[in-house]
Design a protein around this motif. Structure first.
Motif, short mmCIF file in Angstrom:
data_model
loop_
_atom_site.label_atom_id
_atom_site.label_comp_id
_atom_site.label_asym_id
_atom_site.label_seq_id
_atom_site.Cartn_x
_atom_site.Cartn_y
_atom_site.Cartn_z
N GLN A 22 -83.21 -104.66 -18.08
CA GLN A 22 -84.31 -104.38 -19.01
C GLN A 22 -85.61 -104.90 -18.42
OE1 GLN A 22 -83.61 -105.49 -23.08
NE2 GLN A 22 -85.76 -105.33 -23.66
N TRP A 23 -86.63 -104.03 -18.38
CA TRP A 23 -87.92 -104.39 -17.83
C TRP A 23 -88.81 -105.00 -18.90
CZ3 TRP A 23 -84.97 -100.35 -16.27
CH2 TRP A 23 -84.74 -100.22 -14.88
N GLU A 24 -89.91 -105.63 -18.44
CA GLU A 24 -90.84 -106.26 -19.37
C GLU A 24 -91.48 -105.25 -20.31
OE1 GLU A 24 -91.28 -109.39 -19.83
OE2 GLU A 24 -89.97 -110.02 -18.19
N SER A 25 -91.56 -104.00 -19.89
CA SER A 25 -92.15 -102.96 -20.74
C SER A 25 -91.25 -102.57 -21.91
CB SER A 25 -92.44 -101.72 -19.90
OG SER A 25 -91.24 -101.23 -19.30
N GLY A 26 -90.00 -103.05 -21.92
CA GLY A 26 -89.09 -102.74 -23.02
C GLY A 26 -88.07 -101.67 -22.70
N TRP A 27 -88.18 -101.01 -21.56
CA TRP A 27 -87.19 -100.01 -21.16
C TRP A 27 -85.92 -100.70 -20.65
CZ3 TRP A 27 -87.27 -95.01 -22.25
CH2 TRP A 27 -88.50 -94.41 -22.55
N LYS A 28 -84.78 -100.16 -21.05
CA LYS A 28 -83.50 -100.72 -20.64
C LYS A 28 -82.60 -99.62 -20.10
CE LYS A 28 -79.58 -103.47 -22.32
NZ LYS A 28 -78.98 -104.17 -23.50
N LEU A 29 -81.98 -99.89 -18.95
CA LEU A 29 -81.06 -98.95 -18.31
C LEU A 29 -79.67 -99.59 -18.28
CD1 LEU A 29 -80.34 -96.42 -16.63
CD2 LEU A 29 -81.07 -97.70 -14.60
N THR A 30 -78.68 -98.84 -18.78
CA THR A 30 -77.30 -99.32 -18.81
C THR A 30 -76.40 -98.27 -18.16
OG1 THR A 30 -77.70 -100.50 -20.88
CG2 THR A 30 -75.41 -100.13 -20.27
N GLY A 31 -75.51 -98.72 -17.30
CA GLY A 31 -74.55 -97.83 -16.67
C GLY A 31 -73.13 -98.35 -16.85
N LYS A 32 -72.19 -97.45 -17.12
CA LYS A 32 -70.78 -97.81 -17.32
C LYS A 32 -69.90 -96.81 -16.58
CE LYS A 32 -71.54 -99.39 -22.10
NZ LYS A 32 -71.13 -99.20 -23.51
N ALA A 33 -68.75 -97.30 -16.13
CA ALA A 33 -67.71 -96.44 -15.55
C ALA A 33 -66.38 -96.96 -16.06
CB ALA A 33 -67.77 -96.45 -14.03
N GLY A 34 -65.48 -96.05 -16.43
CA GLY A 34 -64.24 -96.51 -17.02
C GLY A 34 -63.09 -95.55 -16.88
N TYR A 35 -61.99 -95.94 -17.50
CA TYR A 35 -60.73 -95.20 -17.43
C TYR A 35 -60.07 -95.25 -18.80
CZ TYR A 35 -55.89 -94.12 -16.14
OH TYR A 35 -54.64 -93.57 -16.06
N ALA A 36 -59.46 -94.12 -19.21
CA ALA A 36 -58.79 -94.05 -20.51
C ALA A 36 -57.49 -93.30 -20.37
CB ALA A 36 -59.69 -93.39 -21.54
N SER A 37 -56.56 -93.63 -21.28
CA SER A 37 -55.24 -93.01 -21.25
C SER A 37 -54.82 -92.65 -22.67
CB SER A 37 -54.21 -93.99 -20.64
OG SER A 37 -52.91 -93.48 -20.73
N PHE A 38 -54.36 -91.40 -22.83
CA PHE A 38 -53.94 -90.89 -24.14
C PHE A 38 -52.50 -90.43 -24.05
CE2 PHE A 38 -54.01 -86.93 -26.92
CZ PHE A 38 -53.64 -87.63 -28.06
N GLY A 39 -51.70 -90.84 -25.04
CA GLY A 39 -50.27 -90.53 -25.01
C GLY A 39 -49.88 -89.19 -25.57
N GLY A 40 -50.85 -88.40 -26.10
CA GLY A 40 -50.53 -87.08 -26.63
C GLY A 40 -50.04 -87.13 -28.06
N GLY A 41 -49.74 -85.95 -28.62
CA GLY A 41 -49.25 -85.85 -29.98
C GLY A 41 -49.72 -84.58 -30.64
N SER A 42 -49.52 -84.49 -31.95
CA SER A 42 -49.91 -83.29 -32.70
C SER A 42 -50.26 -83.67 -34.12
CB SER A 42 -48.76 -82.26 -32.70
OG SER A 42 -47.64 -82.80 -33.39
N LEU A 43 -51.13 -82.85 -34.72
CA LEU A 43 -51.51 -82.99 -36.12
C LEU A 43 -51.48 -81.61 -36.75
CD1 LEU A 43 -54.48 -85.54 -36.16
CD2 LEU A 43 -52.15 -85.91 -36.95
#
Length: 320
Positions: free
Chosen positions: A236-257
């Protein structure tokens, strides 16, 4: 004592000294002067004390707007536009995941009433509205989707090499049930870590884990839990702007509705970039987020999804 104040006779040794009429006069004059100095001056002759300078515009504004001592209350409005290939999941604003069925484009508007009771505890509750379009159907009318309530709580402040830790959770239930679907309750929770490099918290590393679980309250179907995690950084800079970066992994087991969602197990890698703007009192003014994901099911099919999030908090009370 000087000789001019003492009579020569009284200055002789062996006799007591008495002041002469002349010395008595001098003493009376000295006493009168001392008393005159000791007594306060008349009000008309007293020098007026300097008055304090009038406060400038900045001081007046700061006194008129003291720092907020109560909770910060606002409507955390946002709009999410997403394109999903189906049999995947969309990354939520608060780090959770939403499971999708068929390939579609969607627009959702979320406006929960949020109360930051303290800097460490926030509560929110509200409705969302959604519209979607598939390859065979046009855009549906924007309609009431679900009601969600949740919290965010920071339970450990950063100390030394230990990061700040916070926990969050939410419960969501649809307001209306689509034909062929089931009544469900979605439970989401997560834990996040924030390690700041400076005292102001403008630069640091973040990481987190999230869990989404859907229970079927009425109807047929079952969905396996969805697990996810991420690592990232922010500046976050003094001007108030903020930059955020994320990288991730997810796993789903499946199913039905019912007949609406029939999903096979899938794995997904994703990345998120978010720009935010804060004012001088650290109130968020708006944010823009872009996320992309690459999913691969157990059948070997690979697909991509993308989403854009615009958020503008509407403050009822704010920090000063």
């Amino acid at each position: 004592m000087s000789q001019d104040l003492v009579s020569p006779e009284l200055a002789r040794p062996g006799r007591a000294r008495r002041p002469t009429p002349f010395s008595w006069t001098r003493h009376r004059l000295l006493v009168a002067l001392a008393l005159a100095c000791a007594l306060p001056a008349p009000a008309s002759l007293a020098e007026e004390r300097p008055r304090p300078a009038a406060p400038g515009p900045e001081a007046t504004a700061s006194e008129a707007e003291p720092s907020a001592t109560g909770p910060v209350i606002y409507i955390d409005a946002s709009a999410t536009m997403a394109r999903s290939p189906g049999n995947s999941f969309v990354i939520g604003r608060r780090g959770f995941f939403s499971i999708t069925g068929s390939s579609s484009k969607s627009l959702s508007i979320d406006a929960p009433l949020t109360i930051d009771i303290t800097d460490d505890l926030s509560l929110y509750a509200g409705f969302d509205f959604a519209s979607s379009k598939t390859a065979s159907t046009p855009w549906s009318q924007l309609a009431l989707g679900s009601f969600t309530t949740g919290f965010d709580y920071t339970f450990l402040d950063q100390a030394g090499f230990l990061p700040e830790l916070s926990v969050s959770g939410s419960v969501s239930r649809p307001v209306r049930i689509p034909a062929g679907s089931a009544l469900t309750t979605t439970w989401s929770g997560g834990i996040d870590a924030d390690f700041s490099f400076d005292e102001a918290g403008h630069r640091g590393l973040i990481a987190g884990l999230a869990l989404t679980y859907v229970t079927v309250n009425f109807g047929l179907g079952q969905l396996q839990p969805l697990y996810g995690g991420y690592v990232g950084a922010y500046h976050q800079w003094e001007s108030g702007w903020k930059l955020t970066g994320k990288a991730g992994y997810a796993s789903f087991g499946g199913g039905s509705l019912g007949t609406v969602i029939r999903a096979t197990p899938a794995r997904q890698v994703f990345a998120v970039v978010e720009f935010e703007k804060y004012d001088a009192a650290d109130n968020k003014m708006f944010g823009v987020g872009l996320a992309g994901a690459l999913s691969r099911s157990t059948t070997g099919k690979t697909s991509t999804s993308i989403q854009l999030v615009l958020s503008v908090p509407l403050y009822l009370t704010r920090k000063h």
